[in-house]
Design a protein around this motif. Structure first.
Motif, mmCIF file in Angstrom:
data_model
loop_
_atom_site.group_PDB
_atom_site.id
_atom_site.type_symbol
_atom_site.label_atom_id
_atom_site.label_comp_id
_atom_site.label_asym_id
_atom_site.label_seq_id
_atom_site.Cartn_x
_atom_site.Cartn_y
_atom_site.Cartn_z
ATOM 1 N N GLY A 4 24.971 60.119 24.170
ATOM 2 C CA GLY A 4 25.141 58.923 24.983
ATOM 3 C C GLY A 4 25.738 59.254 26.331
ATOM 4 N N THR A 5 25.942 58.207 27.127
ATOM 5 C CA THR A 5 26.396 58.372 28.505
ATOM 6 C C THR A 5 27.856 57.959 28.641
ATOM 7 N N LEU A 6 28.638 58.793 29.295
ATOM 8 C CA LEU A 6 30.036 58.457 29.547
ATOM 9 C C LEU A 6 30.124 57.503 30.749
ATOM 10 N N LYS A 7 31.332 56.990 30.989
ATOM 11 C CA LYS A 7 31.498 56.011 32.072
ATOM 12 C C LYS A 7 31.153 56.591 33.439
ATOM 13 N N ASP A 8 31.283 57.919 33.585
ATOM 14 C CA ASP A 8 30.960 58.518 34.879
ATOM 15 C C ASP A 8 29.463 58.783 35.032
ATOM 16 N N ALA A 29 28.861 66.887 7.411
ATOM 17 C CA ALA A 29 29.724 66.134 8.327
ATOM 18 C C ALA A 29 29.608 66.685 9.740
ATOM 19 N N ARG A 41 27.506 60.647 33.124
ATOM 20 C CA ARG A 41 26.996 61.904 32.565
ATOM 21 C C ARG A 41 26.528 61.705 31.138
ATOM 22 N N ILE A 99 26.016 63.061 27.475
ATOM 23 C CA ILE A 99 26.559 64.095 26.594
ATOM 24 C C ILE A 99 25.681 64.120 25.342
ATOM 25 N N GLY A 100 25.105 65.250 25.078
ATOM 26 C CA GLY A 100 24.166 65.358 23.960
ATOM 27 C C GLY A 100 24.856 65.359 22.600
ATOM 28 N N HIS A 101 24.074 65.087 21.575
ATOM 29 C CA HIS A 101 24.607 65.171 20.217
ATOM 30 C C HIS A 101 23.463 65.498 19.257
ATOM 31 N N TYR A 102 23.667 65.284 17.957
ATOM 32 C CA TYR A 102 22.725 65.792 16.959
ATOM 33 C C TYR A 102 23.009 65.136 15.607
ATOM 34 N N VAL A 161 26.623 53.175 13.609
ATOM 35 C CA VAL A 161 26.850 54.618 13.729
ATOM 36 C C VAL A 161 26.452 55.231 12.400
ATOM 37 N N GLU A 221 30.811 48.231 19.397
ATOM 38 C CA GLU A 221 29.855 47.805 20.426
ATOM 39 C C GLU A 221 28.666 47.050 19.832
ATOM 40 N N GLU A 239 25.951 62.633 14.260
ATOM 41 C CA GLU A 239 25.710 61.213 14.060
ATOM 42 C C GLU A 239 24.674 60.709 15.057
ATOM 43 N N TYR A 251 22.912 56.742 16.582
ATOM 44 C CA TYR A 251 23.287 55.347 16.782
ATOM 45 C C TYR A 251 22.049 54.476 16.696
#
Lengths: 177, 195
Positions: free
Chosen positions: B147-151, B127, B153, B155-158, B120, B116, B130, B132
């Protein structure tokens, strides 16, 4: 009679979404849903499977994580002609020597591997994840898996040999971090 | 000019046009403007008390991304290798100060290009997590966690902020998206701002 029919139709309509939700979540790794499983080795001692080699260090914990990177990768996949459901998982592994100075703390699987899933089983070819009753899964090596860790130019690799089995429990996302 | 000579000239021109110049790869790389090839950089965002008070769910009080001369040398080394998907192109250090914690936590970053047009970044120390990096316009960079899914929503990360990984008593130190730490815009700054 007409009133009864209408009532039944309304009741059926109300029940449909609930049934659809149940159908979607009642599968291993439901679509577009984050998840985390944490566990350890349960390979039977008598199984006669190959031991860990080079080095002969056992696994102390295994995590299966399906978070934003995995779900975003799944969304990029074109639908399969056979209707198969494909998912992406991050498998991360801690070995017993992780606490030693300079040792890699955590190893992980390749980033882009896909598993083909049925309701109760996801298969990567070289390993499978099988659903058990009670919220646990079995991670079963069916060929073995390389995992890597550390800086890019000094990446260390280890192998989970064929036949090794790990039982993991569904856990909060924080347990995979 | 004979037709054979003309054809040979055309073929040579086509070959020259197809040859990548030494700078073209760097120019087309994601975030090439903000994270210039061969040049150290510092991008920072420091929140003052007023800003933090208006974002009660935000844990991050300061966030910086620094590339030193050593990082630039590492990037040069990576650039000489055969390039695969996932070969890192940017080496950097992420530093974060969390609200109510005077310590500054840091993580080494190895960043590869995504399809995109973003970067990343993972940390080799642990490990799994990640973040962005995307263009923030002009010389700025956007740091996204999750990030955001196509619907639609989120989704968190770290990403892990220390080298202890899972060995730290009390749990790992993380930069997590949470409710108020999903995206930050870091502007170019003097290197002192990144220390």
């Amino acid at each position: 009679m007409k009133a009864l029919t209408s009532t039944l139709v309304v009741a059926a309509m109300l029940a449909l979404p609930a049934a659809a939700v149940r159908a979607e979540t009642d599968v291993l790794f439901p679509p577009a849903t984050a998840g985390c499983y944490v566990g350890a080795e349960v390979t039977p001692i008598t199984a006669g499977v190959a031991p860990y080699r080079k080095p002969a260090v056992p696994v102390t914990s295994v995590r299966l994580e399906r978070s934003y990177p995995q779900l975003a990768h799944e969304e990029e996949q074109p639908p399969r002609a056979d209707g198969g459901r494909m998912i992406n998982l991050a498998v991360s592994v801690t070995f017993a020597d992780a606490g030693k100075p300079g040792a890699v703390k955590r190893y992980s699987s390749g980033r882009w591997e896909l598993l083909q899933c049925t309701a109760d089983l996801c298969d990567a070819g070289n390993y499978k994840v099988e659903r058990e009753a009670g919220g646990t899964v079995l991670l079963r090596m069916t060929g073995g898996m390389y995992v890597g860790g550390g800086p890019y130019l000094e990446t260390a690799h280890r192998r989970l040999p064929d036949g090794h089995v790990y039982r993991l429990v569904a856990s909060p996302m924080a347990a995979c971090r | 000019m004979s037709s054979i000579e003309a054809r040979r000239l055309l073929a040579m021109l086509a070959i020259v046009a197809a040859m990548p110049s030494s700078t073209s790869a760097a120019e087309t790389r994601a975030l090439a403007d903000a994270l210039r090839s061969g040049r150290p950089s510092c991008h920072a965002r420091i929140f003052d008390a007023t800003e933090l008070a208006s974002h009660p769910n935000q844990r991050v009080a300061a966030i910086m991304i620094e590339r030193t001369a050593q990082d630039v040398a590492t990037e040069r080394k990576w650039g000489k290798l055969e390039q695969f998907d996932g070969t890192p192109v940017i080496s950097a250090t992420l530093r974060v100060r969390l609200r109510g914690d005077p310590a500054k936590h840091s993580a080494r970053l190895e960043c590869a290009e995504s399809d995109e047009g973003a970067l990343v970044c993972t940390t080799p120390a642990c490990a799994g997590g990640e973040i962005y990096l995307g263009s923030g316009g002009s010389d700025a960079i956007n740091v996204s966690i999750g990030g955001t899914l196509k619907d639609g929503r989120f989704i968190g990360h770290y990403i892990h902020l220390d080298e202890s990984c899972e060995a730290r008593p009390g749990g790992p130190i993380l930069l997590e998206s949470g409710d108020g730490d999903r995206r930050f815009t870091l502007t170019a700054a003097p290197k002192e701002a990144c220390r």
